[in-house]
Scaffold this motif. Structure first.
Motif, short mmCIF file in Angstrom:
data_model
loop_
_atom_site.label_atom_id
_atom_site.label_comp_id
_atom_site.label_asym_id
_atom_site.label_seq_id
_atom_site.Cartn_x
_atom_site.Cartn_y
_atom_site.Cartn_z
N GLU A 131 0.95 -1.13 0.01
CA GLU A 131 -0.09 -0.14 -0.11
C GLU A 131 0.83 1.17 0.11
N ILE A 132 1.90 1.08 1.00
CA ILE A 132 2.79 2.42 0.65
C ILE A 132 3.55 2.65 -0.52
N GLU A 133 4.03 1.39 -1.13
CA GLU A 133 4.63 1.48 -2.52
C GLU A 133 3.90 2.02 -3.55
N LYS A 134 2.45 1.60 -3.39
CA LYS A 134 1.58 2.24 -4.38
C LYS A 134 1.18 3.76 -4.43
N SER A 135 1.41 4.09 -2.93
CA SER A 135 0.83 5.43 -2.70
C SER A 135 1.94 6.41 -3.21
N ILE A 136 3.40 6.29 -3.21
CA ILE A 136 4.51 6.80 -3.72
C ILE A 136 5.05 6.39 -5.15
N GLY A 137 4.07 5.50 -5.65
CA GLY A 137 4.50 5.17 -7.04
C GLY A 137 5.95 4.43 -7.16
N ASN A 138 6.23 3.53 -6.49
CA ASN A 138 7.58 2.96 -6.35
C ASN A 138 7.56 1.56 -7.14
N LYS A 139 7.71 1.53 -8.42
CA LYS A 139 7.69 0.38 -9.22
C LYS A 139 8.48 -0.84 -8.39
N LEU A 140 9.79 -0.69 -8.19
CA LEU A 140 10.45 -1.41 -7.64
C LEU A 140 10.02 -2.05 -6.38
N GLY A 141 9.60 -1.40 -5.71
CA GLY A 141 8.95 -1.87 -4.31
C GLY A 141 7.94 -2.63 -4.55
N LEU A 142 6.81 -2.37 -5.61
CA LEU A 142 5.74 -2.82 -6.15
C LEU A 142 6.01 -4.39 -6.55
N ALA A 143 7.34 -4.41 -7.47
CA ALA A 143 7.84 -5.64 -8.02
C ALA A 143 8.13 -6.61 -6.91
N ILE A 144 8.90 -6.04 -5.74
CA ILE A 144 9.46 -6.83 -4.76
C ILE A 144 8.16 -7.60 -3.81
N ASN A 145 7.13 -6.56 -3.60
CA ASN A 145 5.89 -7.19 -2.72
C ASN A 145 5.23 -8.08 -3.35
N TYR A 146 5.06 -7.71 -4.61
CA TYR A 146 4.05 -8.92 -5.45
C TYR A 146 4.78 -10.21 -5.54
N HIS A 147 6.09 -10.08 -5.65
CA HIS A 147 6.73 -11.58 -5.60
C HIS A 147 6.67 -12.00 -4.27
N ASN A 148 6.85 -11.46 -3.28
CA ASN A 148 6.96 -12.06 -1.94
C ASN A 148 5.59 -12.54 -1.68
N ILE A 149 4.38 -11.82 -2.04
CA ILE A 149 3.05 -12.28 -1.95
C ILE A 149 2.85 -13.56 -2.57
N GLY A 150 3.46 -13.70 -3.69
CA GLY A 150 3.47 -14.97 -4.62
C GLY A 150 4.19 -16.05 -3.85
N TYR A 151 5.37 -15.76 -3.34
CA TYR A 151 5.94 -16.70 -2.66
C TYR A 151 5.26 -17.41 -1.50
N ALA A 152 4.56 -16.49 -0.55
CA ALA A 152 3.72 -17.05 0.40
C ALA A 152 2.78 -17.91 -0.12
N GLU A 153 2.01 -17.30 -1.21
CA GLU A 153 0.72 -18.01 -1.67
C GLU A 153 1.43 -19.36 -2.43
N GLU A 154 2.55 -19.50 -2.98
CA GLU A 154 3.18 -20.77 -3.32
C GLU A 154 3.29 -22.16 -2.08
N ALA A 155 3.86 -21.28 -1.08
CA ALA A 155 4.10 -22.17 0.24
C ALA A 155 2.81 -22.59 0.56
N LYS A 156 1.74 -21.83 0.61
CA LYS A 156 0.34 -22.10 1.10
C LYS A 156 -0.36 -23.17 0.20
#
Length: 589
Positions: A131-156
């Motif tokens: 949410e913070i990365e979206k508010s400041i438009g930081n594409k690198l931060g968005l890339a990192i967080n989407y990847h980490n969410i994907g990793y957690a979903e994969e583990a589940k």
């Protein structure tokens, strides 16, 4: 960065020192030199304290936490990230840098939850960071967080959701052209394909991830890529190759203390040896995996994480309440101090930048002036009035003798040569193909005055791409002119010049010009009587142009002149010219 650090220390610009040290620490972390990275980030924190800079202290704490997280040292990583969060939440009206680092801290805490297999807690932290990365438009931060969410979903076990988040991350990494980001996504997408037993699509993306990891030379991702490739090869029954790649992953992970990768590669090697019915070795690897996992996944660590999480949430609220009373005055003082530092630093950087620009511009102007002088001298040498006058006289003789065919033929050749010389005067370099064609035209014209007695041959090694190979324009003409007028003009018959282009040395082309003239000693005596100096001047200009041309290449040109003998009698001269072909690598400062 080292230069910036040195200058900043000299002028006591402590914030700049902290910035440079953190940047150097990230470089060390990305090549898996974790101890060096931690030392640099700790020093950066020291300078942040000297500067009383909240921003740089938060950044330094987060950077230390990221390195410890890479090493799976959970407590130390969490301590530094939560300390960074506490300080960041105490800031009223946080700057963009502070806001970014709140996102970094929450993302890193989420990664620690991932390592402890607390996937729902991890996703909660990643969403806060997202949410913070979206508010400041930081594409690198968005890339990192989407990847980490994907990793957690994969583990589940939610593979479709994981693949969707990995693809979002890859899209953002492509937007910012992050090679490391693409590598991470390729590895993760490959892992999902493995779990879906989609080996056909898994193989190319896993191998591409390994190539990218090797190019980047980050041992953390190299070991992860070898791990994925080994798992793929187990699934496709390539056991010998799988064992080789898994051992590589294990060796790298052990060397750099990457505990999670050590555990995973040991598990897969255990499975592989069980398949091979080598149960003793399988047990050894399995025990190693369990031992490593137990150092990460302990009840103590889990409790520690939960206690810290509750503690910093409560303390954040208290810090914010306390900070409100003091913030106005502290903000005013900090702004005054930051303005002064920014002013002095900007002034210094501006002076240094202007000085460097002036020095660079002066050198460039001198170099351009020198090049222009050389090109003008070269053109005057090629457009020598005697050569033009004699060539036109020879053509006029054909006209007088009513030999229209030869008159038209040589006039056409002469006009082409003059046009090529004028065109070459505008270019600093030309293709080897154009240069050889120009030399043929030149020799055709000069041969008129020798009654076509000169046998001129050009031989080129077929392996050389004459269109792609670049050399200074008209660089061979002075050597041919030397052979003609100093070597062959005083000879009665059997006049011959051979021009050979070959690849005798790596990163060079070799041009050899061999004449069967009277030799340099006899020619020198004749020239002394005639007082001729033009050719030696032409050679000097050519040497200067070759030296200037060589500045863009890894090696410089070399020129050798050999006297040829037969039975101790001078039998000609051999020019050997080595012209460089391999450009210097681009260096970014």
């Amino acid at each position: 960065m080292k230069r910036l650090l040195s200058v900043s220390k000299n002028i006591s610009a402590f914030e700049t020192c902290s910035y440079a040290l953190n940047a150097l620490g990230v470089i060390q972390r990305n090549i898996s030199k974790y101890d060096e990275a931690i030392a640099l980030h700790e020093e950066a924190k020291t300078y942040a304290d000297k500067a009383k800079s909240t921003e740089f202290k938060i950044i330094s704490l987060n950077m230390i936490g990221v390195v410890y997280r890479r090493m799976d040292m959970v407590k130390l990583a969490l301590d530094h990230h939560t300390e960074a969060l506490k300080i960041a939440y105490s800031v009223i009206n946080p700057s963009l840098a502070v806001t970014k680092n709140i996102a970094v801290s929450q993302n890193s805490i989420g990664n620690i939850y991932l390592a402890l297999k607390q996937y729902d807690l991890a996703i909660n932290q990643f969403n806060k960071s997202l949410e913070i990365e979206k508010s400041i438009g930081n594409k690198l931060g968005l890339a990192i967080n989407y990847h980490n969410i994907g990793y957690a979903e994969e583990a589940k076990g939610n593979l479709s959701s994981a693949l969707s988040n990995f693809q979002k991350s890859l899209d953002y990494n492509n937007m910012i052209d992050s090679e490391t980001g693409r590598l991470i996504c390729y590895n993760s997408i490959g892992e999902v394909y493995l779990k879906q037993e989609n080996y056909e699509e898994a193989e190319p993306i896993i191998k591409e991830a390994l190539n990218k990891a090797l190019n980047i030379d980050d041992q953390y991702y190299i070991s992860a890529s070898y791990l994925n490739l080994g798992q793929l090869e187990i699934e496709t029954n390539q056991l010998t190759s799988a064992e080789k790649h898994l051992k590589k992953a294990l060796d790298i992970a052990t060397s750099y203390n990457l505990k999670s990768t050590v555990a995973e590669s040991s598990k897969l090697l255990s499975e592989l040896n069980r398949t091979k019915k080598d149960f003793e070795t399988a047990l050894k690897y399995y025990q190693q995996a369990v031992e490593i996992e137990n150092t990460i996944l302990t009840e103590q660590n889990l409790q520690y994480v939960n206690d810290i999480a509750v503690e910093y949430e409560n303390e954040n609220k208290n810090n914010q309440i306390k900070a409100l009373a003091l913030e106005n005055e502290s903000v005013r003082l900090r702004l005054e101090r930051n303005k002064q530092i920014l002013l002095y630093t900007s002034l210094l950087i501006g002076i240094i930048g202007i000085s460097l620009f002036i020095i660079h511009r002066t050198k460039a102007l001198k170099r351009d002036k020198h090049i222009l002088t050389l090109e003008q001298d070269m053109l005057r040498s090629q457009m020598n009035p005697h050569f033009i006058f004699n060539s036109l006289n020879s053509i006029k003789l054909y006209i007088i003798n009513n030999d229209k065919t030869n008159a038209v033929y040589y006039l056409n050749k002469f006009s082409k040569l003059i046009r090529k010389i004028l065109m070459a005067s505008k270019e600093k370099e030309t293709s080897l193909k154009d240069e050889l064609e120009t030399m043929k035209l030149y020799m055709n014209i000069e041969n008129i005055r020798f009654d076509n007695e000169i046998n001129f041959n050009i031989t080129v090694d077929p392996a050389i791409n004459t269109e792609a190979t670049k050399i200074p324009s008209l660089v061979l003409q002075p050597f041919l002119e030397n052979s003609l007028w100093h070597g062959l003009s005083s000879k009665d018959s059997n006049k011959k010049i051979d021009l050979t282009v070959s690849k005798k040395l790596p990163n060079f082309i070799t041009v050899e010009i061999i004449d069967n003239g009277i030799g340099r000693i006899a020619s020198h005596k004749i020239n002394e009587k005639k007082k001729l100096e033009r050719n030696s001047v032409g050679i000097d200009i050519t040497k200067a142009r070759l030296a200037n041309f060589s500045e863009s290449f890894q090696n410089s040109y070399t020129l050798e002149i050999e006297d040829l003998y037969e039975d101790e009698t001078p039998s000609g001269t051999k020019i050997i010219l080595h012209i460089p072909t391999k450009l210097k690598a681009n260096i970014t400062i």
